[in-house]
Design a protein around this motif. Structure first.
Motif, PDB file in Angstrom:
ATOM      1  N   GLU A  46     -36.247   5.851   3.840  1.00 29.79           N
ATOM      2  CA  GLU A  46     -34.987   6.567   3.688  1.00 29.79           C
ATOM      3  C   GLU A  46     -35.203   8.056   3.842  1.00 29.79           C
ATOM      4  OE1 GLU A  46     -33.575   4.782   0.076  1.00 29.79           O
ATOM      5  OE2 GLU A  46     -31.708   5.909   0.316  1.00 29.79           O
TER       6      GLU A  46
ATOM      7  N   SER B 162     -17.062  14.387   8.489  1.00 26.53           N
ATOM      8  CA  SER B 162     -16.915  13.022   7.980  1.00 26.53           C
ATOM      9  C   SER B 162     -17.878  12.066   8.677  1.00 26.53           C
ATOM     10  CB  SER B 162     -15.492  12.517   8.152  1.00 26.53           C
ATOM     11  OG  SER B 162     -14.626  13.217   7.317  1.00 26.53           O
ATOM     12  N   HIS B 163     -18.009  12.218   9.988  1.00 23.90           N
ATOM     13  CA  HIS B 163     -18.945  11.365  10.724  1.00 23.90           C
ATOM     14  C   HIS B 163     -20.358  11.521  10.182  1.00 23.90           C
ATOM     15  CE1 HIS B 163     -16.930   9.237  13.912  1.00 23.90           C
ATOM     16  NE2 HIS B 163     -16.214  10.290  14.225  1.00 23.90           N
TER      17      HIS B 163
ATOM     18  N   ASN C 122     -21.252  12.428   7.190  1.00 29.47           N
ATOM     19  CA  ASN C 122     -21.363  11.801   5.874  1.00 29.47           C
ATOM     20  C   ASN C 122     -21.574  10.305   5.992  1.00 29.47           C
ATOM     21  OD1 ASN C 122     -21.044  14.169   4.493  1.00 29.47           O
ATOM     22  ND2 ASN C 122     -18.826  13.981   4.318  1.00 29.47           N
ATOM     23  N   ILE C 123     -20.827   9.696   6.892  1.00 29.11           N
ATOM     24  CA  ILE C 123     -20.952   8.250   7.082  1.00 29.11           C
ATOM     25  C   ILE C 123     -22.345   7.905   7.603  1.00 29.11           C
ATOM     26  CG2 ILE C 123     -20.154   6.316   8.500  1.00 29.11           C
ATOM     27  CD1 ILE C 123     -17.350   7.381   8.166  1.00 29.11           C
TER      28      ILE C 123
ATOM     29  N   ASP D 198     -24.636   7.826   4.745  1.00 33.66           N
ATOM     30  CA  ASP D 198     -24.432   6.623   3.928  1.00 33.66           C
ATOM     31  C   ASP D 198     -25.139   5.427   4.547  1.00 33.66           C
ATOM     32  OD1 ASP D 198     -21.007   7.514   3.157  1.00 33.66           O
ATOM     33  OD2 ASP D 198     -22.859   7.886   2.035  1.00 33.66           O
ATOM     34  N   TYR D 199     -25.041   5.301   5.856  1.00 32.56           N
ATOM     35  CA  TYR D 199     -25.680   4.163   6.523  1.00 32.56           C
ATOM     36  C   TYR D 199     -27.193   4.188   6.375  1.00 32.56           C
ATOM     37  CZ  TYR D 199     -21.678   1.933   8.726  1.00 32.56           C
ATOM     38  OH  TYR D 199     -20.533   1.243   8.940  1.00 32.56           O
TER      39      TYR D 199
ATOM     40  N   HIS E  40     -28.834   5.263   3.803  1.00 37.20           N
ATOM     41  CA  HIS E  40     -29.136   4.758   2.462  1.00 37.20           C
ATOM     42  C   HIS E  40     -28.909   3.249   2.364  1.00 37.20           C
ATOM     43  CE1 HIS E  40     -29.814   8.680   0.933  1.00 37.20           C
ATOM     44  NE2 HIS E  40     -28.578   9.098   1.164  1.00 37.20           N
ATOM     45  N   ILE E  41     -27.785   2.811   2.915  1.00 30.47           N
ATOM     46  CA  ILE E  41     -27.453   1.385   2.811  1.00 30.47           C
ATOM     47  C   ILE E  41     -28.490   0.537   3.529  1.00 30.47           C
ATOM     48  CG2 ILE E  41     -25.821  -0.383   3.571  1.00 30.47           C
ATOM     49  CD1 ILE E  41     -23.592   1.648   3.040  1.00 30.47           C
TER      50      ILE E  41
ATOM     51  N   LEU F  90     -28.670  -0.782  10.269  1.00 27.80           N
ATOM     52  CA  LEU F  90     -27.274  -0.794  10.675  1.00 27.80           C
ATOM     53  C   LEU F  90     -27.038   0.270  11.717  1.00 27.80           C
ATOM     54  CD1 LEU F  90     -25.636  -1.264   7.234  1.00 27.80           C
ATOM     55  CD2 LEU F  90     -25.590  -2.825   9.133  1.00 27.80           C
TER      56      LEU F  90
ATOM     57  N   LEU G 200     -27.304   0.242  -3.950  1.00 23.12           N
ATOM     58  CA  LEU G 200     -26.481  -0.235  -2.845  1.00 23.12           C
ATOM     59  C   LEU G 200     -25.015  -0.033  -3.154  1.00 23.12           C
ATOM     60  CD1 LEU G 200     -26.513  -1.629  -0.104  1.00 23.12           C
ATOM     61  CD2 LEU G 200     -26.424  -3.814  -1.276  1.00 23.12           C
TER      62      LEU G 200
ATOM     63  N   SER H 228     -24.044   3.561  -2.686  1.00 24.04           N
ATOM     64  CA  SER H 228     -23.960   3.948  -1.272  1.00 24.04           C
ATOM     65  C   SER H 228     -22.725   3.366  -0.614  1.00 24.04           C
ATOM     66  CB  SER H 228     -25.187   3.470  -0.501  1.00 24.04           C
ATOM     67  OG  SER H 228     -26.348   3.994  -1.072  1.00 24.04           O
TER      68      SER H 228
ATOM     69  N   LEU I  32     -19.686   5.178   1.209  1.00 20.69           N
ATOM     70  CA  LEU I  32     -19.286   4.858   2.579  1.00 20.69           C
ATOM     71  C   LEU I  32     -17.782   4.633   2.678  1.00 20.69           C
ATOM     72  CD1 LEU I  32     -20.063   3.983   5.529  1.00 20.69           C
ATOM     73  CD2 LEU I  32     -20.192   1.667   4.657  1.00 20.69           C
TER      74      LEU I  32
ATOM     75  N   HIS J   6     -15.993   7.964   2.372  1.00 16.34           N
ATOM     76  CA  HIS J   6     -16.131   8.810   3.554  1.00 16.34           C
ATOM     77  C   HIS J   6     -15.379   8.236   4.743  1.00 16.34           C
ATOM     78  CE1 HIS J   6     -19.977  10.666   1.744  1.00 16.34           C
ATOM     79  NE2 HIS J   6     -18.954  11.456   1.557  1.00 16.34           N
TER      80      HIS J   6
ATOM     81  N   LEU K 270     -12.640  10.085   6.907  1.00 14.23           N
ATOM     82  CA  LEU K 270     -12.713  10.177   8.364  1.00 14.23           C
ATOM     83  C   LEU K 270     -11.383   9.775   8.975  1.00 14.23           C
ATOM     84  CD1 LEU K 270     -14.266  10.617  10.988  1.00 14.23           C
ATOM     85  CD2 LEU K 270     -15.034   8.256  10.845  1.00 14.23           C
TER      86      LEU K 270
ATOM     87  N   LEU L 137     -22.072  -6.573  10.444  1.00 10.64           N
ATOM     88  CA  LEU L 137     -22.590  -5.986  11.674  1.00 10.64           C
ATOM     89  C   LEU L 137     -21.699  -6.352  12.854  1.00 10.64           C
ATOM     90  CD1 LEU L 137     -26.432  -6.409  11.223  1.00 10.64           C
ATOM     91  CD2 LEU L 137     -25.168  -4.297  11.322  1.00 10.64           C
TER      92      LEU L 137
END
Lengths: 383, 475
Positions: A114, A230-231, A233-234, A237-238, A240-241, A261, B263, B266, B270, B273, B277, B450
């Motif tokens: 990460e 915003s993009h 930030n997302i 997040d991905y 981390h996920i 992902l 998880l 996060s 997500l 956010h 967006l 996915l």
């Protein structure tokens, strides 16, 4: 310290249309160094003009040098009828630096994977800011070099050629004050420009258009920036996920492989294109508005000189001076109007072409990125 | 008189004090093992043996005297074929007495059910009632009973008061979805599927209303967890080889808990956010449209308007994706970790403890089972020593009494050993099943998610490819 090598320079695309048309004076910034808060640009000039001492040379310049050059051009009376290219904004590494700091603090709570990914993203962001600032400084110089009048400016030549530190010539306290005063005058001009009775249709239309367009493009720039944030930030997040999912599923005896992902892109090219395009032209339109202000002031001066002449005639005093003054004002105004008309017309053409170029490139990048992300992350799982 | 078994009413019982009525009455202690439950709940008595909890309903014959192994054999016969859906939320009544009734439909070919395709109407408290019964019957034996969806006073009040807005609709939909997941998890459990209370819940048109629905409250859980921790710490456990497995599993679940917590955070981020967006994209689209209107070059103006339209379509994609984000991940995490819906801030920590406890609780009970067994062995030893001493005195009555007590104790010790082995066996099985199911769930849900992302990207490509010629047409 970050530097821009030739390789990544290739990929730099200018927001404005190709400006290095004239081979007699070709300017670029092939290299830049970033030291803490300061960026040192290497300004490289290739020229066939005899006014320069050498045909091929480079000098180091700081951001403040560019501002100095811009301000001297604005303050030059002769150029009142020209659109002075907007000054490049100050390099701003605040955002990625702050994020890097936060990342360092949160390192303990992340897995190695990460942390590495987040660091990678931040480094890319940092590089993007860097590329952006080089590009914008470069374009400023290229706008000057491709302008028939401005390219001959003495201070411009000094900027390109002078191989010593320019800081002596830069803004000191007095000049700063002058700048402040200048801004005050500008806002008074806003009132002036809307209040003036326009006789020329062309300028009337331009005025209406530019004032309206400016407010719209300013709004669009701000909104585009919010989208970009915003993009980002997302994307974070991905990271981390996907890392957490990998950790959870890696624990299992049943093997499940999840190839990250759809991973975030940071400072993605396509977003940069859009926001940078809008931002650049926002500033350029401001420069065009400034031209209109100057013309409006000249008109106001002319009208004042008329009044003064009338008064003088009434009092039968100082008539020749008043007439002289009035003539000067008229000439100045006419010259300015003629020059402004030319400038504004070519400006429009340039703007439309730049929009086309960037919108096309942006759409192509969006498609490319979406296709890449589809192929790059197949879902593999074993039982 | 209560039978003296290892599952005695124990002041240290882990489940005592865990349940509290939501209506602020004093907490009901020992509810699981008391003689006098509230009338609405099926009488629950402590099981006479570890394996067969007593039930007083129609499907007695199926279960009462079956041993665990027999049930397993029956399992092999039917393939798993039960599908439950929860639908058609309907508001019943008015004002603060109103409630939502849900249609619970079951489609199945299993012989344990009376019909193949049937439905009933249930309200939320019915679900809680079912869960309460299952928890009290099975948790302490070693089964991992699926947790019930939690109450939400704020969310429900909005619905009762008749606020027909988006947030109350969302709340009902989230609840409906959670109830469905809850039932599916319950019937997927081979033992619970055949439980009479479960069958009754699914089949009977009328259910006695569960008035005292014990929702496990946060304060109760905390008490429970602390008690459990204390109890375990006090014991000195002799670790043998089989216990290494349990230790490893315990560690595994603790790690899992940490990961799930991360998880969850996060995913929440997500979702948030993504919503931002969407808002920002919509705003940009409007702004671009205005810019297009302002533009006096015709072709460029058209291109900018097209750009605005593309961004609007992309915004819709973001919104759909946000929904996919939420629902798919809430399924992933929902039953393992609670997503807090309306209201209930600060409870997240405790819910994590709760889930963790579900797994851990059975481990702790196993330890206590072992301890009790050890204690009775020690006691037996003492009694034997005492008997030996008595041999040398001339007290035939006392000697006989001692002999009787020893016999009883020997029985107890044997039972203790059997219980301990049984609970160990069940736990191992349950944990194995739980893990397998969890991994399967994770995989399925991640693949589905996915796929949703892939779809979004494909759609994006379409939109931009349609826009490109417009941009190129500017001249």
């Amino acid at each position: 310290m970050t530097s821009l090598d030739d390789n990544s320079k290739e990929k730099l695309r200018s927001v404005s249309v190709d400006l290095n048309n004239d081979a007699s004076l070709v300017i670029d910034i092939p290299d830049a160094l970033c030291e803490r808060d300061m960026v040192k640009f290497t300004v490289h000039t290739k020229t066939t003009l005899s006014s320069f001492q050498k045909p091929d040379f480079s000098v180091p310049r700081q951001h403040e040098d560019f501002i100095w050059l811009h301000d001297t051009l604005v303050e030059t009376e002769e150029y009142a009828g020209l659109i002075i290219p907007p000054a490049p904004p100050k390099p701003d590494f605040e955002s990625p630096r702050e994020k890097m700091h936060k990342l360092g603090e949160g390192e303990a709570s992340m897995t190695k994977e990460e942390y590495a990914k987040m660091k990678q993203e931040l480094e890319a962001e940092y590089l993007a800011v860097f590329k952006k600032t080089v590009q914008v400084h470069e374009v400023f110089l290229q706008r000057l070099s491709s302008h028939p009048v401005l390219s001959k400016d003495r201070n411009f030549q000094i900027f390109l050629e002078y191989d010593q530190d320019l800081s002596v010539r830069r803004k000191n306290a007095k000049e700063m004050f002058g700048g402040f005063f200048k801004n005050m005058v500008k806002s008074a001009d806003e009132v002036l420009i809307s209040g003036i009775k326009e006789v020329d249709d062309f300028f009337e239309q331009e005025k209406t258009f530019l004032l309206d367009y400016f407010s719209k493009i300013k709004d669009s720039t701000a909104k585009a920036e919010k989208m970009t944030r915003s993009h980002k930030n997302i994307a974070d997040d991905y990271i981390h996920i996907s890392a957490t999912l990998n950790a959870i599923c890696a624990e299992d005896s049943v093997g499940v492989e999840i190839r990250g992902l759809l991973e975030g892109r940071v400072a993605s090219d396509q977003e940069l294109k859009l926001t940078e395009l809008l931002r650049y032209y926002m500033r350029d339109i401001q420069a065009a508005k400034d031209l209109l202000y100057r013309r409006a002031r000249a008109l106001a001066n002319y009208e004042n000189s008329n009044k003064a002449l009338d008064k003088a005639r009434l009092k039968s005093r100082d008539i020749p001076q008043a007439e002289e003054h009035q003539q000067q004002c008229l000439q100045k105004f006419d010259r300015l109007s003629e020059s402004a008309k030319k400038e504004l017309t070519s400006f429009k053409g340039r703007r439309v072409m730049a929009f086309k170029k960037n919108l096309v490139e942006m759409a192509e990048l969006e498609i490319k990125h979406a296709k890449v992300s589809l192929t790059a992350h197949p879902i593999k799982h074993t039982v | 008189p209560k039978q003296d078994s290892l599952m005695d009413d124990d002041p240290e019982d882990l489940f005592a004090g865990a349940t509290e009525e939501v209506s602020l009455d004093s907490p009901e202690r020992d509810v699981l093992l008391s003689d006098g439950p509230s009338p609405a709940i099926t009488p629950i008595t402590p099981p006479t043996s570890v394996i067969a909890p007593r039930i007083g309903h129609a499907h007695d014959d199926m279960f009462t005297h079956s041993s665990f192994d027999e049930i397993e054999e029956e399992e092999g016969g039917d393939s798993f074929d039960v599908h439950i859906s929860v639908s058609d939320p309907e508001k019943v009544g008015d004002g603060m007495n109103a409630y939502m009734a849900y249609k619970v439909s079951t489609k199945t070919s299993l012989s344990v059910f009376k019909q193949r395709d049937f439905s009933v109407k249930r309200r939320f408290s019915d679900f809680l009632g079912l869960h309460s019964k299952l928890a009290s019957k099975y948790l302490h034996i070693g089964y991992i009973v699926p947790p019930a969806p939690e109450k939400s006073i704020v969310g429900m009040t909005k619905v009762k008061v008749g606020k027909e807005d988006q947030s109350s609709n969302e709340f009902v939909e989230k609840r409906r979805s959670a109830l469905e997941r809850y039932l599916m998890r319950t019937v997927k459990h081979p033992i619970l599927l055949k439980d009479p209370d479960v069958l009754q819940f699914l089949e009977n048109s009328e259910l006695p209303r569960a008035v005292n629905t014990q929702a496990l409250s946060s304060a109760g859980i905390l008490r429970m967890v602390n008690k459990a921790a204390d109890a375990v710490n006090k014991m000195t456990i002799k670790m043998n080889e089989s216990d290494a497995w349990f230790e490893e599993k315990q560690q595994h679940f603790e790690n899992l808990d940490v990961q799930l917590r991360k998880l969850h955070a996060s995913v929440e981020s997500l979702v948030c956010h993504r919503k931002e967006l969407s808002v920002n994209t919509a705003q940009f689209a409007k702004s671009a449209a205005m810019l297009g209107n302002s533009e006096d070059h015709t072709a460029l103006s058209r291109a900018l308007s097209q750009l605005a339209e593309v961004e609007e379509k992309i915004d819709q994609l973001h919104q759909d994706q946000a929904n996919a984000d939420f629902y798919l991940f809430s399924e992933l995490l929902g039953d393992y970790v609670r997503l807090i819906t309306a209201g209930g801030s600060g409870d997240l920590e405790l819910y994590f403890y709760f889930i963790f406890f579900r797994i851990r609780g059975v481990f702790d009970h196993r330890i206590k089972t072992w301890q009790k067994w050890q204690d009775s062995q020690v006691l037996l030893l003492k009694k034997r020593e005492a008997e030996a001493k008595l041999q040398f005195t001339n007290k035939p009555d006392k000697l006989q009494q001692a002999k009787d007590e020893i016999k009883e104790l020997e029985g107890k010790v044997q039972q203790g050993e059997r219980d301990f082995e049984q609970i160990s066996k069940i736990i191992r099985k349950e944990v194995g099943r739980f893990e397998k199911e969890r991994v399967k769930d994770f995989k399925t849900i991640i693949v589905k998610y996915l796929e949703s992302l892939v779809q979004t990207q494909q759609q994006l490509i379409k939109y931009w490819e349609a826009f490109l010629p417009e941009a190129k047409a500017i001249s």
